[in-house]
Scaffold this motif. Structure first.
Motif, PDB file in Angstrom:
ATOM      1  N   ASN A 185       0.747  -1.153  -0.005  1.00  0.00           N
ATOM      2  CA  ASN A 185       0.182   0.031   0.059  1.00  0.00           C
ATOM      3  C   ASN A 185       0.776   1.227  -0.004  1.00  0.00           C
ATOM      4  OD1 ASN A 185      -2.211  -1.722   0.182  1.00  0.00           O
ATOM      5  ND2 ASN A 185      -2.584  -1.515   2.334  1.00  0.00           N
ATOM      6  N   LYS A 186       1.957   1.226   0.766  1.00  0.00           N
ATOM      7  CA  LYS A 186       2.805   2.517   0.862  1.00  0.00           C
ATOM      8  C   LYS A 186       3.403   2.688  -0.410  1.00  0.00           C
ATOM      9  CE  LYS A 186       6.622   4.427   3.056  1.00  0.00           C
ATOM     10  NZ  LYS A 186       7.256   4.931   2.158  1.00  0.00           N
ATOM     11  N   ASN A 207       1.086   4.053  -2.945  1.00  0.00           N
ATOM     12  CA  ASN A 207       0.693   5.584  -2.753  1.00  0.00           C
ATOM     13  C   ASN A 207       1.890   6.447  -3.093  1.00  0.00           C
ATOM     14  OD1 ASN A 207      -1.798   5.002  -1.432  1.00  0.00           O
ATOM     15  ND2 ASN A 207      -1.280   4.831   0.548  1.00  0.00           N
ATOM     16  N   ASP A 208       3.155   5.916  -2.845  1.00  0.00           N
ATOM     17  CA  ASP A 208       4.157   6.576  -3.213  1.00  0.00           C
ATOM     18  C   ASP A 208       4.535   6.848  -4.710  1.00  0.00           C
ATOM     19  OD1 ASP A 208       4.748   6.952  -0.669  1.00  0.00           O
ATOM     20  OD2 ASP A 208       6.452   5.480  -0.700  1.00  0.00           O
ATOM     21  N   VAL A 258       1.941   7.278  -6.673  1.00  0.00           N
ATOM     22  CA  VAL A 258       0.831   8.135  -7.223  1.00  0.00           C
ATOM     23  C   VAL A 258       1.440   9.601  -7.122  1.00  0.00           C
ATOM     24  CG1 VAL A 258      -1.661   8.872  -7.086  1.00  0.00           C
ATOM     25  CG2 VAL A 258      -0.876   6.772  -6.215  1.00  0.00           C
TER      26      VAL A 258
END
Length: 130
Positions: free
Chosen positions: A123-124, A127-128, A130
């Motif tokens: 998930n991290k 997100n990074d 995006v």
């Protein structure tokens, strides 16, 4: 447990463990969770991999090993990697956390415990991007 991430490259995991049975079990779990696994027998081998320019998303580190112990990786300034201390030592959590680990998981670790940790890394990473 299967983790899905659409259009996502696998998580690069470094497993630092000197006990063969533990290395086999944890690497099998990581592979089942679709991680690319690199093995190191001690902290020095792990540090050398980072010095060679290798990048990892997560490092699982045993506490009591020959040559070097604990998460020396954080001390090198590697802040983008999640460092997970793994130990059967009841007093290891405090040592890992004070040395810069993100998380401590007692041995024996299970797939049920490892799965959400890997999902958090996925998930991290997503997100990074995006």
């Amino acid at each position: 447990m299967e983790l899905k991430a659409k259009g996502f490259t696998s998580i690069k995991a470094l497993l630092v463990e000197d006990i063969e049975v533990c290395r086999l079990v944890l690497s099998t779990f990581l592979l089942r969770l679709h991680c690319e696994v690199t093995l190191a027998m001690n902290g020095k081998e792990a540090v050398d991999l980072f010095l060679e320019g290798k990048k990892f998303d997560i490092v699982l580190f045993d506490k009591d090993m020959p040559v070097m112990t604990g998460p020396e990786i954080r001390a090198m300034g590697e802040t983008d990697v999640k460092i997970v201390g793994v130990s059967a030592d009841n007093h290891a959590m405090e040592a890992f956390m004070s040395a810069g680990a993100d998380l401590f998981v007692p041995k024996p670790i299970s797939m049920e415990a490892l799965g959400p940790i890997i999902q958090d890394v996925i998930n991290k990473k997503m997100n990074d991007m995006v």
